[in-house]
Design an enzyme around this catalytic site. Sequence first.
Site, short mmCIF file in Angstrom:
data_model
loop_
_atom_site.label_atom_id
_atom_site.label_comp_id
_atom_site.label_asym_id
_atom_site.label_seq_id
_atom_site.Cartn_x
_atom_site.Cartn_y
_atom_site.Cartn_z
N ASP A 244 -39.28 105.67 21.59
CA ASP A 244 -40.46 105.03 22.20
C ASP A 244 -41.48 106.07 22.68
O ASP A 244 -42.09 105.90 23.74
CB ASP A 244 -40.03 104.13 23.36
N LYS B 65 -44.84 107.59 23.07
CA LYS B 65 -46.22 107.12 22.97
C LYS B 65 -46.98 107.59 24.20
O LYS B 65 -46.39 108.07 25.18
CB LYS B 65 -46.27 105.59 22.87
N ASN C 88 -45.93 106.60 27.75
CA ASN C 88 -44.70 107.13 28.32
C ASN C 88 -44.75 108.63 28.61
O ASN C 88 -43.72 109.23 28.94
CB ASN C 88 -43.52 106.83 27.39
#
Length: 213
Positions: free
Chosen positions: A10, A12, A15
């Site tokens: 995840d 991106k 984050n």
Amino acid sequence: MHKRGIVYRDLKLDNILLDRSGHVKIADFGMCKYRVTDELKTSTFCGTPEYIAPEIICGKKYNQSVDWWSFGVLLYEMLIGQSPFNGGDEEEVFWSTCNEAAYYPRFISKEAKDILSKLLEKKPQKRLGMPNCSSGDICDQPFFRTVNWEKIEHQELEPPFKPKVKSPSDSSNFDNFFTMEKAVLTPVDLQILMSMDQLQFKNFSYTNLRMID
């Protein structure tokens, strides 16, 4: 994380956070998968559409290669200001990811284009960051030639930007859309809670003593 057999899945912009000193931190490990190697891969379809690697979209088994793809998308966005693969909906984004080549504007350096094209390699085994990539280690790429990785790892370099933080609980750097939301806890059935072994939480900072004999 990769050396410990963890695939993040995840990566991106949302984050990637900065601490109060300006050092980069990765947040939200909810999609991590443990014990993933070249031999032992996973196949769960998950991630944020614009950052999902082609092998995930095509339903193939994958490993840490998907994180290097996401890093390529992230770096592209930071350097160029838009996503390398676009579409009006998720299906169009997925089709573009699997079938189209990223566009590289003239204003980016040849070193930037070189590393982006290697990270956005659609064949995972040839992708930069993977052991079989002929281009070597990602830290040795010309794009990063001025980076002292050891000093970065030990936080010995002065960050170029430090967020203005008034206190450890200051949330002014976060969008009001999130900070104005009401905290809602999902109620847990007491009987289910009572049936669980609470001793495994004994050394946590908060323990419900009523649940421990």
